[in-house]
Enzyme design. Structure first.
Site, PDB file in Angstrom:
ATOM      1  N   ASP A 185      -3.935  -2.498   3.819  1.00 31.37           N
ATOM      2  CA  ASP A 185      -4.108  -1.709   2.591  1.00 31.37           C
ATOM      3  C   ASP A 185      -5.109  -0.594   2.805  1.00 31.37           C
ATOM      4  OD1 ASP A 185      -3.150  -4.478   1.605  1.00 31.37           O
ATOM      5  OD2 ASP A 185      -2.725  -3.023   0.021  1.00 31.37           O
ATOM      6  N   ALA A 220       0.793  -1.234   0.000  1.00 32.86           N
ATOM      7  CA  ALA A 220       0.000   0.000   0.000  1.00 32.86           C
ATOM      8  C   ALA A 220       0.833   1.295   0.000  1.00 32.86           C
ATOM      9  CB  ALA A 220      -0.980  -0.030   1.162  1.00 32.86           C
ATOM     10  N   LYS A 263      -3.933  -8.439   2.763  1.00 32.67           N
ATOM     11  CA  LYS A 263      -3.749  -9.573   1.856  1.00 32.67           C
ATOM     12  C   LYS A 263      -4.663 -10.747   2.209  1.00 32.67           C
ATOM     13  CE  LYS A 263      -1.782  -9.762  -1.048  1.00 32.67           C
ATOM     14  NZ  LYS A 263      -2.447  -9.443  -2.341  1.00 32.67           N
TER      15      LYS A 263
HETATM   16  O1  MRU Z   1      -1.032  -7.344  -3.348  1.00 33.64           O
HETATM   17  P1  MRU Z   1       0.028  -6.661  -2.529  1.00 33.64           P
HETATM   18  O2  MRU Z   1       1.326  -7.392  -2.544  1.00 33.64           O
HETATM   19  O3  MRU Z   1       0.158  -5.215  -2.900  1.00 33.64           O
HETATM   20  O4  MRU Z   1      -0.519  -6.723  -1.039  1.00 33.64           O
HETATM   21  C1  MRU Z   1       0.237  -6.130  -0.028  1.00 33.64           C
HETATM   22  C2  MRU Z   1      -0.350  -6.292   1.327  1.00 33.64           C
HETATM   23  O5  MRU Z   1      -1.389  -6.866   1.506  1.00 33.64           O
HETATM   24  C3  MRU Z   1       0.379  -5.609   2.454  1.00 33.64           C
HETATM   25  O6  MRU Z   1       0.211  -6.316   3.641  1.00 33.64           O
HETATM   26  C4  MRU Z   1      -0.181  -4.189   2.652  1.00 33.64           C
HETATM   27  O7  MRU Z   1      -0.166  -3.495   1.435  1.00 33.64           O
HETATM   28  C5  MRU Z   1       0.575  -3.405   3.661  1.00 33.64           C
HETATM   29  S1  MRU Z   1       2.180  -2.943   3.075  1.00 33.64           S
HETATM   30  C6  MRU Z   1       2.935  -2.023   4.265  1.00 33.64           C
END
Ligand code: MRU
Length: 354
Positions: free
Chosen positions: A236, A47, A247
């Protein structure tokens, strides 16, 4: 130390995370379309990192805008912002970055076109630098909740690669290590894209942290055996009542934590909090291509034509969250909405250790 993204000599350099840990290669983006493409294809993901990438992409796109007036410039830059907003729907950080750049432009509407373009570059770089400081602050607060000898489980990658640097969920781990605490981290592999197996293990091993990789479906068994002391994940988008989009698989881990009486912490910079939404059910959940599930590294693991559901994120209701680690302190989910106010007495709602 690697950087997920960097602005260098009027281009944006992105570390291609799809190829990690096998290869370390960088993509040079000369236009905003390439940056948007990198976000869509997960060359850069996480994110905060996609918020930074969007800001840099917009700043890059601005350099080629020719406009006769401020309004004309705004019209053209808004089209670029819309492209960034269309890349990935779940993380609120892209909107947060877009709003921030819009505010800067509106505040400086009397500046020349050249100055406006320079201001966007400056702000995009500032967002990156600020993100690292925010993560360090999250780390300092969060590390108070990690004891010497603890084993921490994390899901996906909320580390340096997902941010400007230092990570959100990984920050408390890094600070705990700096404080001399002996910790171990158990990493869920995180199907289907394997951010845990490919990225989080890679990062934490470089940081000198003891890492163990597990399949996603092992977490419950390890918890029942008493092998996990706490869980820290990223987010996110978190709503004002503390529902967490993260995720896919995060919700499962949170439910297992409750069942096994293990604290479940969410590292959440304020840029990931969407104060406009109350319920997590309002968060748009990205669906990604079936091939992410049916193929692993181009190798087919399921019959062609099989029906697939590939939700990239899930919602963990606030009642499963023990506390949020933010740059302003550690808070109970019920207090998240209070963080919107500028004059709040943070000390009165901050959690100490449990
Ligand atoms: O699909 P992604 O790899 O972008 O998903 C990322 C996540 O779910 C992370 O846990 C979230 O973005 C937090 S990052 C500090």
């Amino acid at each position: 130390m690697f950087k997920a993204i960097e602005w260098k000599h009027d281009k944006v350099i992105i570390l291609d995370q799809r190829r990690l840990p096998k290869e370390i290669c960088y993509i040079e983006c000369y236009d905003y379309q390439s940056v948007a493409d990198c976000i869509r294809r997960l060359c850069i993901r996480g994110a905060p990192a996609i918020g930074i990438a969007s800001a840099m992409g917009i700043a890059l796109g601005a350099q080629n805008i020719e406009a006769k007036s401020f309004d004309d410039f705004m019209k053209k830059i808004t089209q670029i912002m819309d492209v960034m907003l269309s890349t990935r729907p779940t993380a609120v950080n892209i909107k947060w970055a877009v709003d921030r750049l819009k505010t800067i432009l509106l505040k400086n509407r009397d500046s020349s076109l050249t100055d406006l373009k320079a201001l966007l570059v400056k702000e995009a770089n500032y967002i990156l630098e600020e993100d690292i400081e925010i993560n360090k602050a999250i780390g300092k607060w969060g590390a108070n909740f990690i004891k010497d000898g603890d084993t921490i489980l994390t899901h996906c990658n909320a580390g340096s690669l997902a941010t400007g640097g230092f990570g959100t969920a990984t920050a408390p781990m890094l600070i705990a290590k700096e404080q001399g605490k002996k910790i171990q981290v158990i990493v869920d592999e995180t199907r289907p894209v394997l951010q845990g197996a490919r990225l989080t293990t890679w990062e934490l091993m470089q940081a000198g942290i003891a890492v163990t990789l597990i399949t996603d479906n092992s977490a419950g068994a390890l918890m029942r055996k008493g092998m996990i002391d706490l869980v820290i994940v990223g987010t996110d988008r978190t709503t004002s009542r503390g529902d967490v989009a993260n995720k896919i698989g995060t919700y499962t881990v949170a439910v297992l934590c409750k069942e096994n009486k293990i604290p479940f912490y969410v590292a959440a910079p304020l840029s990931s909090i969407d104060f406009t939404l109350d319920s997590g059910d309002m968060i748009p959940i990205e669906e990604r291509p079936a091939e992410e599930v049916t193929l692993i590294s181009d190798c087919r693991i399921a019959p062609e034509g099989v029906n697939v559901i590939n939700l990239a994120f899930d919602i963990t209701p606030s009642e499963y969250v023990t506390a949020f680690f933010t740059e302003k302190g550690v808070f109970h989910p019920r207090d998240i909405k209070k963080l919107k106010a500028k004059d709040i007495n943070l000390e009165s709602i901050r959690l100490k250790t449990f």
